[in-house]
Design an enzyme around this catalytic site. Structure first.
Site, PDB file in Angstrom:
ATOM      1  N   GLY A  46     -19.169  63.536  -5.624  1.00  0.00           N
ATOM      2  CA  GLY A  46     -18.963  63.522  -7.067  1.00  0.00           C
ATOM      3  C   GLY A  46     -20.295  63.490  -7.777  1.00  0.00           C
ATOM      4  N   GLN A  51     -26.108  61.571 -14.615  1.00  0.00           N
ATOM      5  CA  GLN A  51     -27.009  61.571 -13.449  1.00  0.00           C
ATOM      6  C   GLN A  51     -27.992  62.738 -13.475  1.00  0.00           C
ATOM      7  OE1 GLN A  51     -23.609  61.038 -10.481  1.00  0.00           O
ATOM      8  NE2 GLN A  51     -25.247  59.917  -9.481  1.00  0.00           N
ATOM      9  N   CYS A  93     -24.452  56.299  -3.839  1.00  0.00           N
ATOM     10  CA  CYS A  93     -24.668  56.995  -5.113  1.00  0.00           C
ATOM     11  C   CYS A  93     -25.907  57.861  -4.983  1.00  0.00           C
ATOM     12  CB  CYS A  93     -24.847  55.975  -6.237  1.00  0.00           C
ATOM     13  SG  CYS A  93     -25.051  56.732  -7.861  1.00  0.00           S
ATOM     14  N   LEU A  94     -25.813  59.101  -5.466  1.00  0.00           N
ATOM     15  CA  LEU A  94     -26.970  60.008  -5.370  1.00  0.00           C
ATOM     16  C   LEU A  94     -28.153  59.486  -6.184  1.00  0.00           C
ATOM     17  CD1 LEU A  94     -25.216  63.503  -5.542  1.00  0.00           C
ATOM     18  CD2 LEU A  94     -26.044  62.295  -3.518  1.00  0.00           C
ATOM     19  N   HIS A 135     -15.827  55.488  -9.776  1.00  0.00           N
ATOM     20  CA  HIS A 135     -17.301  55.444  -9.709  1.00  0.00           C
ATOM     21  C   HIS A 135     -17.898  56.381 -10.776  1.00  0.00           C
ATOM     22  CE1 HIS A 135     -21.111  55.584  -7.048  1.00  0.00           C
ATOM     23  NE2 HIS A 135     -21.297  56.599  -7.876  1.00  0.00           N
ATOM     24  N   GLU A 136     -17.308  57.576 -10.924  1.00  0.00           N
ATOM     25  CA  GLU A 136     -17.848  58.552 -11.890  1.00  0.00           C
ATOM     26  C   GLU A 136     -17.596  58.123 -13.330  1.00  0.00           C
ATOM     27  OE1 GLU A 136     -19.814  60.367 -10.533  1.00  0.00           O
ATOM     28  OE2 GLU A 136     -19.044  60.484  -8.495  1.00  0.00           O
ATOM     29  N   HIS A 139     -20.104  55.727 -14.343  1.00  0.00           N
ATOM     30  CA  HIS A 139     -21.362  56.384 -14.731  1.00  0.00           C
ATOM     31  C   HIS A 139     -21.322  56.787 -16.202  1.00  0.00           C
ATOM     32  CE1 HIS A 139     -23.986  56.896 -11.251  1.00  0.00           C
ATOM     33  NE2 HIS A 139     -23.015  57.390 -10.500  1.00  0.00           N
TER      34      HIS A 139
HETATM   35  O1  GNR Z   1     -21.610  61.086  -2.771  1.00  0.00           O
HETATM   36  C1  GNR Z   1     -21.088  60.046  -3.154  1.00  0.00           C
HETATM   37  N1  GNR Z   1     -20.328  59.332  -2.280  1.00  0.00           N
HETATM   38  C2  GNR Z   1     -19.524  58.275  -2.651  1.00  0.00           C
HETATM   39  C3  GNR Z   1     -18.992  57.479  -1.647  1.00  0.00           C
HETATM   40  C4  GNR Z   1     -18.172  56.420  -1.960  1.00  0.00           C
HETATM   41  C5  GNR Z   1     -17.866  56.167  -3.270  1.00  0.00           C
HETATM   42  C6  GNR Z   1     -18.389  56.936  -4.287  1.00  0.00           C
HETATM   43  C7  GNR Z   1     -19.214  58.001  -3.977  1.00  0.00           C
HETATM   44  S1  GNR Z   1     -19.838  58.980  -5.257  1.00  0.00           S
HETATM   45  C8  GNR Z   1     -21.318  59.562  -4.532  1.00  0.00           C
HETATM   46  C9  GNR Z   1     -21.976  60.604  -5.408  1.00  0.00           C
HETATM   47  C10 GNR Z   1     -22.391  59.976  -6.709  1.00  0.00           C
HETATM   48  O2  GNR Z   1     -23.379  59.312  -6.842  1.00  0.00           O
HETATM   49  N2  GNR Z   1     -21.600  60.147  -7.724  1.00  0.00           N
HETATM   50  O3  GNR Z   1     -21.871  59.579  -8.904  1.00  0.00           O
HETATM   51 NI    NI Z   2     -23.006  57.774  -8.397  1.00  0.00          NI
END
Ligand code: GNR
Ligand code: NI
Length: 171
Positions: A46, A51, A93-94, A135-136, A139
């Site tokens: 995601g 980001q 998270c990236l 999670h998104e 953000h």
């Molecule tokens: O790549 C991602 N893997 C992930 C694994 C578990 C829960 C959430 C994520 S999102 C993350 C990519 C990212 O930073 N999205 O904002």
């Molecule tokens: Ni993230």
């Protein structure tokens, strides 16, 4: 298409609340395509627009099996229902590379969003999809998964990230 630069924590832009998209014009469509390309490039499941430094409520996601490629674009996504039961997922998270922590969230959610054609839709997510969309959306509200951790763990991660950012800036 062009690959975008993913911001690394700590960055003030990752703490900002993103603004709703009112008009899906050419620039929003290009942003979505570029975000999908960037998400795949870094093997993420995601990516939220904040980001990549764009403070708009745009999310791309693909939690399908490897090699399947089923990208989803969610504009102005909102949780309209979440389950009572919660599950523990190891999140990454990236914007915080190489850090993984278990986070507790509702196991399944119903989401309202606008698709790339401007159509208002609803969808039900469970498993990794449910974790990922929560999670998104966090953000988009300026919240990172490490904000769920205790202050000691969180400041340790932030310290490590500051060090890492200094290292990569030297190269
Ligand atoms: O790549 C991602 N893997 C992930 C694994 C578990 C829960 C959430 C994520 S999102 C993350 C990519 C990212 O930073 N999205 O904002
Ligand atoms: Ni993230």
């Amino acid at each position: 298409m062009s690959e975008l630069t993913v911001l690394l924590h700590p960055d003030p832009r990752l703490k900002k609340t993103c603004i709703p998209v009112t008009n899906i014009d050419k620039s929003i469509k290009k942003l979505c395509l570029d975000m999908i390309e960037t998400m795949y490039k870094y093997s993420g499941v995601g990516l939220a627009a904040s980001q990549v430094g764009i403070l708009k409520r745009v999310v791309v996601m693909d939690c399908s099996e490897e090699g399947e490629k089923k990208p989803k674009v969610l504009i102005n996504p909102e949780i309209i229902w979440s389950s009572e039961d919660v599950s523990l997922f190891e999140e990454g998270c990236l914007s915080i590379p190489d850090i993984r922590e278990e986070i507790k969230r509702p196991s399944s959610v119903r989401i309202k969003f606008t698709d790339i054609s401007g159509v208002l839709k609803e969808d039900f997510f469970e498993g990794l999809w449910a974790t990922c969309i929560q999670h998104e959306i966090d953000h988009l509200n300026g919240k990172l998964f490490i904000d769920y951790l205790g202050p000691i763990k969180r400041s340790f991660i932030t310290k490590k990230m500051k060090k890492y950012k200094k290292e990569i800036n030297k190269k």
